[in-house]
Scaffold this active site. Structure first.
Site, PDB file in Angstrom:
ATOM      1  N   SER A  41       0.920  -1.166  -0.082  1.00  0.00           N
ATOM      2  CA  SER A  41      -0.190   0.188  -0.092  1.00  0.00           C
ATOM      3  C   SER A  41       0.904   1.236  -0.173  1.00  0.00           C
ATOM      4  O   SER A  41       1.918   1.250   0.558  1.00  0.00           O
ATOM      5  CB  SER A  41      -1.041   0.137   1.175  1.00  0.00           C
ATOM      6  OG  SER A  41      -1.605   1.115   1.270  1.00  0.00           O
ATOM      7  N   TYR A  43      -1.313  -0.513  10.055  1.00  0.00           N
ATOM      8  CA  TYR A  43      -1.442  -0.835   8.703  1.00  0.00           C
ATOM      9  C   TYR A  43       0.029  -0.611   7.990  1.00  0.00           C
ATOM     10  O   TYR A  43       0.398  -1.195   7.212  1.00  0.00           O
ATOM     11  CB  TYR A  43      -2.586  -0.172   8.085  1.00  0.00           C
ATOM     12  CG  TYR A  43      -2.827  -0.417   6.494  1.00  0.00           C
ATOM     13  CD1 TYR A  43      -3.572  -1.693   6.468  1.00  0.00           C
ATOM     14  CD2 TYR A  43      -2.740   0.337   5.661  1.00  0.00           C
ATOM     15  CE1 TYR A  43      -3.770  -2.151   5.138  1.00  0.00           C
ATOM     16  CE2 TYR A  43      -3.031  -0.187   4.373  1.00  0.00           C
ATOM     17  CZ  TYR A  43      -3.675  -1.131   4.063  1.00  0.00           C
ATOM     18  OH  TYR A  43      -3.896  -1.460   2.601  1.00  0.00           O
TER      19      TYR A  43
HETATM   20  P1  NAP Z   1     -11.306  -6.039   0.690  1.00  0.00           P
HETATM   21  O1  NAP Z   1     -12.312  -5.609  -0.385  1.00  0.00           O
HETATM   22  O2  NAP Z   1     -11.777  -5.688   2.085  1.00  0.00           O
HETATM   23  O3  NAP Z   1     -11.250  -7.706   0.551  1.00  0.00           O
HETATM   24  C1  NAP Z   1     -10.281  -8.259   1.385  1.00  0.00           C
HETATM   25  C2  NAP Z   1     -10.135  -9.478   1.360  1.00  0.00           C
HETATM   26  O4  NAP Z   1      -9.243 -10.240   1.831  1.00  0.00           O
HETATM   27  C3  NAP Z   1     -11.478 -10.328   1.129  1.00  0.00           C
HETATM   28  O5  NAP Z   1     -11.288 -11.427  -0.099  1.00  0.00           O
HETATM   29  C4  NAP Z   1     -11.285 -11.242   2.467  1.00  0.00           C
HETATM   30  O6  NAP Z   1     -11.997 -12.523   2.502  1.00  0.00           O
HETATM   31  C5  NAP Z   1      -9.803 -11.475   2.820  1.00  0.00           C
HETATM   32  N1  NAP Z   1      -9.267 -11.433   4.077  1.00  0.00           N
HETATM   33  C6  NAP Z   1      -9.417 -10.564   5.072  1.00  0.00           C
HETATM   34  N2  NAP Z   1      -8.881 -11.127   6.247  1.00  0.00           N
HETATM   35  C7  NAP Z   1      -8.192 -12.279   5.987  1.00  0.00           C
HETATM   36  C8  NAP Z   1      -7.830 -13.456   6.471  1.00  0.00           C
HETATM   37  N3  NAP Z   1      -7.587 -13.393   7.989  1.00  0.00           N
HETATM   38  N4  NAP Z   1      -7.685 -14.728   5.955  1.00  0.00           N
HETATM   39  C9  NAP Z   1      -7.853 -15.111   4.515  1.00  0.00           C
HETATM   40  N5  NAP Z   1      -8.446 -13.798   3.833  1.00  0.00           N
HETATM   41  C10 NAP Z   1      -8.729 -12.518   4.312  1.00  0.00           C
HETATM   42  O7  NAP Z   1     -10.219  -5.366   0.423  1.00  0.00           O
HETATM   43  P2  NAP Z   1      -9.241  -4.955  -0.899  1.00  0.00           P
HETATM   44  O8  NAP Z   1      -9.574  -3.494  -0.790  1.00  0.00           O
HETATM   45  O9  NAP Z   1      -9.373  -5.794  -2.066  1.00  0.00           O
HETATM   46  O10 NAP Z   1      -7.687  -4.998  -0.490  1.00  0.00           O
HETATM   47  C11 NAP Z   1      -6.919  -6.380  -0.865  1.00  0.00           C
HETATM   48  C12 NAP Z   1      -5.279  -5.770  -0.522  1.00  0.00           C
HETATM   49  O11 NAP Z   1      -5.255  -4.713  -1.286  1.00  0.00           O
HETATM   50  C13 NAP Z   1      -5.153  -5.847   0.847  1.00  0.00           C
HETATM   51  O12 NAP Z   1      -3.967  -6.146   1.231  1.00  0.00           O
HETATM   52  C14 NAP Z   1      -5.382  -4.275   0.951  1.00  0.00           C
HETATM   53  O13 NAP Z   1      -4.590  -3.836   2.221  1.00  0.00           O
HETATM   54  C15 NAP Z   1      -4.510  -3.753  -0.438  1.00  0.00           C
HETATM   55  N6  NAP Z   1      -4.868  -2.320  -0.244  1.00  0.00           N
HETATM   56  C16 NAP Z   1      -6.185  -1.885  -0.680  1.00  0.00           C
HETATM   57  C17 NAP Z   1      -6.239  -0.485  -0.954  1.00  0.00           C
HETATM   58  C18 NAP Z   1      -7.522   0.039  -1.231  1.00  0.00           C
HETATM   59  O14 NAP Z   1      -7.821   1.258  -1.434  1.00  0.00           O
HETATM   60  N7  NAP Z   1      -8.699  -0.773  -1.436  1.00  0.00           N
HETATM   61  C19 NAP Z   1      -5.381   0.291  -1.039  1.00  0.00           C
HETATM   62  C20 NAP Z   1      -3.906  -0.136  -0.780  1.00  0.00           C
HETATM   63  C21 NAP Z   1      -3.624  -1.705  -0.358  1.00  0.00           C
HETATM   64  P3  NAP Z   1     -13.323 -12.662   2.962  1.00  0.00           P
HETATM   65  O15 NAP Z   1     -14.288 -12.297   1.869  1.00  0.00           O
HETATM   66  O16 NAP Z   1     -13.558 -13.980   3.391  1.00  0.00           O
HETATM   67  O17 NAP Z   1     -13.679 -11.610   4.169  1.00  0.00           O
END
Ligand code: NAP
Length: 242
Positions: A140, A153
């Protein structure tokens, strides 16, 4: 057939990564924690994109659960191994340090940072033996720049970035690459509580990114074309200063 494991593949960025790897012919193993319905939907999208795969439930924050699920997969798939690992699962629990609870610190570190160690350590053995592998860590902007309210984070993502660079040097000779993709603000469930109207004014492109725009960078790093790239961090953030 090449195999790819995407942690947190049930929703958001992970789902987009699963469908884009399916387009490149990968067999996609879709990890998730609790949302079986959404993981099944991702699997259906993988099939619609001409790929095949399976869902695999385990909590990435638990070494025991990760080892058990991956061990069972190896036993069911003798002679095969996972070529591409995308460490994508993540959570945020924002709070100012002064008010941050122990569990907010530990949960975020366990899910975002310790998971990288547990799963990568398990899977690199086969990559090294077979002299091919790709490890891609979704980090991130917060782990590069540091964002107020996200000390937990930022520490976790910054830790993964440093580990990416260290591990890349450890295993480069074995043709296993280790890279990171650092999204800025991407429209997913993780960011739905944020004030997009306000935040997008800081972004040179004037908008949040789409999960597919992050997945494109991951797809490239997983491809044969990216064979000489290791230890790198690709920013996907619409021009936000990093
Ligand atoms: P999201 O929409 O909240 O989805 C999170 C995913 O991670 C879901 O598939 C969830 O599974 C899974 N997950 C969470 N905790 C878990 C655990 N303990 N074990 C296994 N799976 C787990 O998040 P996202 O925005 O797609 O983020 C994906 C990645 O990108 C993350 O690492 C996040 O930090 C990074 N990121 C996101 C952004 C942003 O703006 N969105 C920016 C920078 C970085 P369930 O469906 O089963 O809950």
């Amino acid at each position: 057939m090449r195999y790819a494991l995407v942690t947190g593949g049930s929703r958001g960025i992970g789902r987009a990564i699963c469908t884009s790897l399916a387009k490149d012919g990968f067999y996609v193993i879709i990890n998730y924690n609790s949302n079986t319905e959404e993981a099944e939907r991702t699997l259906a999208m993988v099939s619609e994109n001409g790929g095949s795969g399976e869902i695999m439930q385990f909590d990435v924050a638990s070494q025991e659960a990760a080892d058990k699920a991956l061990q069972a997969w190896q036993e069911r798939n003798e002679g095969k191994y996972i070529h591409v690992l995308v460490n994508n699962a993540g959570i945020r629990k924002d709070a100012l340090v002064m008010w941050m609870k122990n569990e907010e610190w530990h949960d975020v570190l366990n899910t975002n940072l310790n998971s990288f160690f547990y799963i990568t350590r398990f899977l690199i053995k086969d990559m090294l033996v077979n002299k091919f592998g790709r490890i891609i860590n979704v980090v991130s902007l917060s782990g590069i720049k540091g964002l107020p309210g996200q000390a937990n984070y930022s520490a976790a993502k910054g830790g993964v970035i440093a580990a990416t660079k260290a591990l890349a040097q450890e295993i480069a000779k074995k043709n296993v690459t280790v890279n990171a993709v650092a999204p800025g603000f991407i429209r997913t469930d993780m960011t739905k509580d944020l004030d997009e109207g306000q935040l997008k004014m800081m972004i040179p492109m004037g908008r949040f990114g789409k999960p597919e725009e992050v997945a494109a960078a991951v797809r490239f790093l997983a491809s044969d074309e990216a064979s000489y790239i290791t230890g790198s961090v690709i920013n996907v953030n619409g021009g936000l200063y990093t």
